[in-house]
Design an enzyme around this catalytic site. Structure first.
Site, PDB file in Angstrom:
ATOM      1  CB  SER A  13      -0.955  -0.045   1.209  1.00 41.86           C
ATOM      2  OG  SER A  13      -1.892   0.993   1.166  1.00 41.86           O
TER       3      SER A  13
ATOM      4  CG  ASP B  30      -4.128  -1.262  -0.182  1.00 40.86           C
ATOM      5  OD1 ASP B  30      -3.099  -1.876   0.120  1.00 40.86           O
ATOM      6  OD2 ASP B  30      -4.476  -0.206   0.375  1.00 40.86           O
TER       7      ASP B  30
END
Length: 590
Positions: A68, A299
């Site tokens: 992320s 993500d």
């Protein structure tokens, strides 16, 4: 130059959302400390007759792994590791144009206003995310176009690995056949994914050579370029892959990633066959030479938010090997940077606490926490004799507004910690605080926590030097011998012998919640218009009337309430300002 081999370091940067500003601050001080130490050693090599000014041992930055926002910080660092930039301290944090790609990206550029823009809706056939992620493309281009002076850092490995976790929505098909009455097997899809990159010629420290296909751990080389990196296809794929790792579901648009299909051939498992050879598996798809594979990614933190094992395996050389844990023998370690530590709020304990409208979100929270759970990491982290892994996390006094409710003297407080990590986007002062806190915490960590027992061979060239040992000695805890720093802070960087990085002022009252209502409403209207322009229920004129008279007002009330309550809970906004829905007062001090 030290006679001892360099101590190898792998950086792991956990998912952070807007708290990537904290991770960026840690990295900013870490690189400043390493650069200052190398400069001091270079000075001594040029004047060998002079007494050594600093410890002569060496370290090597071998690998960075990220999930992320951690991937995005790692990408900015990797793209500029052969450039010199100006460290950002409290004194120059408000300069109009700081020459620092980490600070510029994570403090100046990542802001809620461009994320509430409409550029994406002008090109996409339908909305792909709540926020306008085209703003992140502009930030990536700017970070990869930084034109600081060229520099070669001795402590950087050649090549330097960068590993990004991804959640592959497309999936990689696998199949295993079972004996049965139908002749069918079990078909499965693998969605946990990663991309490997290797930055070449940014440093001079030794590292394993570049891997090549058809090894399942194939990595994509990144060569130095004279022009802005954004214009180079290899570097552009590198940046876009980092953005894919940070594509928070629903909030930010998913990203398409291209790679060689053969990357998935003969994937190594943490198993040995009867002959002691590693076990491998391959997808159930046919592979043609040079065939490309495109997948949609979100993500990486959805499946692996703390990719510690990726860096660990890179340092050890195999998933079946481990790095030395004994403090007297350790020669490599993982350094994790995690802005979000501390106890998690418990999940529902009764059916009444899990109503239908919240059930999905409760399940998602449990899934995300489980994806981060590792029994092995817990066991190793709780052992004081393990020196193969360290962590830097936020630490500061409790914010002034919350001191009455928190009897402890310190806690894990960052201004980006509210709204699930999104609050940092709301105001630059929040991100500036977290960046400077990262520098403060990193200085304290390097000076007193990132240490090994003095008997480790890493210090063989200087541990008997009384003057140096006195300056850098760190007392051991109960039952432990004295320690010495892995990365010594030279000159004025040492908090006891120079200047301590100040604890940044807590940004209480910096954000005017009322000022956010107009851009939030504009983004909501733009999303509705995009849906209404197509076919379906939103195209009905009655839907537009309901949106203007009921839907939008309800949404804005909920947004104002949610943001205000979250900032109050984080000690960033006074409760009375929340109750009156008015602009908060003057920011408080420490």
């Amino acid at each position: 130059m030290s006679a001892s081999p360099p101590f190898e370091i792998g950086l792991t940067m956990a998912g952070a959302v807007s708290a990537g500003a904290y991770t960026a601050g840690v990295i900013d001080f870490l690189i400043e400390a390493l650069d200052a130490w190398e400069a001091a050693k270079a000075h001594h090599r040029q004047t060998p007759a002079a007494p050594p000014l600093c410890p002569p041992h060496d370290v090597s930055l071998r690998v960075m792994s990220g999930a992320s926002a951690g991937s995005i910080v790692a990408a900015i660092l990797a793209a500029n590791i052969d450039r010199q930039w100006q460290p950002v301290r409290e004194a120059n944090a408000d300069d109009p144009q700081p020459r620092n790609p980490l600070f510029d990206s994570w403090v100046n550029q990542v802001d809620i206003l461009p994320l509430l823009g409409e550029h994406d809706l002008q090109h996409d056939p339908e909305p792909l995310s709540l926020l306008d992620a085209t703003a992140l493309d502009a930030i990536a281009e700017r970070a990869l176009s930084f034109d600081g002076p060229r520099v070669t850092r001795r402590y950087v490995a050649n090549p330097l690995r960068a590993l990004f976790t991804l959640t592959n929505l497309t999936g990689v098909p696998f199949r295993y056949d079972l004996r049965g009455n139908t002749g069918h097997g079990q078909d499965l899809s693998r969605h946990a994914d990663l991309m490997r990159f290797a930055v070449l010629n940014a440093g001079t420290a030794a590292a394993p050579a570049l891997r090549a296909a058809p090894d399942a751990r194939y990595e994509y080389p990144l060569h130095p370029v004279a022009q802005a990196r954004w214009s180079d296809p290899a570097w552009q794929r590198f940046a876009l892959t980092a953005l894919a790792s940070g594509a928070f579901p629903v909030g930010l648009r998913p990203r398409a990633v291209d790679r060689n299909k053969s990357d998935y051939t003969d994937m190594h498992l943490s198993l040995l066959d009867a002959n002691g050879a590693p076990v491998t598996i391959s997808p159930s798809w046919p592979v043609q030479p040079d065939e490309q594979y495109r997948f949609l990614s979100v993500d990486g933190g959805c499946i692996s938010n703390e990719p510690l094992q990726l860096a660990r395996v890179e340092l050890s050389g195999s998933a079946l090997a481990r790095n030395e844990r004994d403090g007297l023998k350790a020669n490599k370690t993982i350094l994790m940077i995690d802005p979000f530590v501390g106890p998690n709020a418990p999940g529902p304990a009764s059916a009444e606490q899990n109503p239908l409208h919240l059930a999905f979100f409760k399940l998602l929270a449990a899934y995300l926490q489980q994806s981060r759970f590792s029994a092995e990491d817990i066991e190793l982290a709780n052992r004081a004799d393990v020196y193969s892994r360290f962590m830097i996390a936020p630490k500061r006094p409790v914010p002034p507004l919350l001191q009455a409710g928190y009897p402890e003297a310190e806690g894990q407080w960052i201004a980006s910690g509210a709204l699930g990590g999104f609050s940092g986007f709301l105001h630059r002062e929040f991100r500036k605080h977290d960046f400077l806190l990262g520098r403060h915490n990193c200085q304290q960590f390097l000076a007193g926590r990132f240490t090994l027992p003095a008997g480790n061979d890493l210090f063989a060239d200087w541990r008997d030097n009384a003057a140096l040992r006195k300056r850098y000695h760190v007392p051991g805890t109960a039952g432990e011998p004295g320690q010495l720093p892995i990365i010594p802070l030279v000159g004025s960087l040492h908090p006891q012998h120079g200047t301590e990085e100040p604890l940044p002022r807590w940004p209480e009252g910096a954000c005017d919640v009322a000022a956010l209502e107009a851009p939030i409403a504009a983004r909501a209207d733009a999303l509705f218009r995009k849906y209404a322009a197509g076919e379906g229920v939103f195209a009905n004129p009655l839907a537009g009337l309901l949106w203007r008279t009921a839907g939008k007002p309800a949404l804005m009330r909920k947004a104002r309430e949610t943001i205000s309550n979250a900032l109050v809970s984080q000690g960033l906004l006074r409760p009375q300002a929340n109750a009156n829905n008015s602009s908060p007062g003057t920011a408080g001090g420490e």
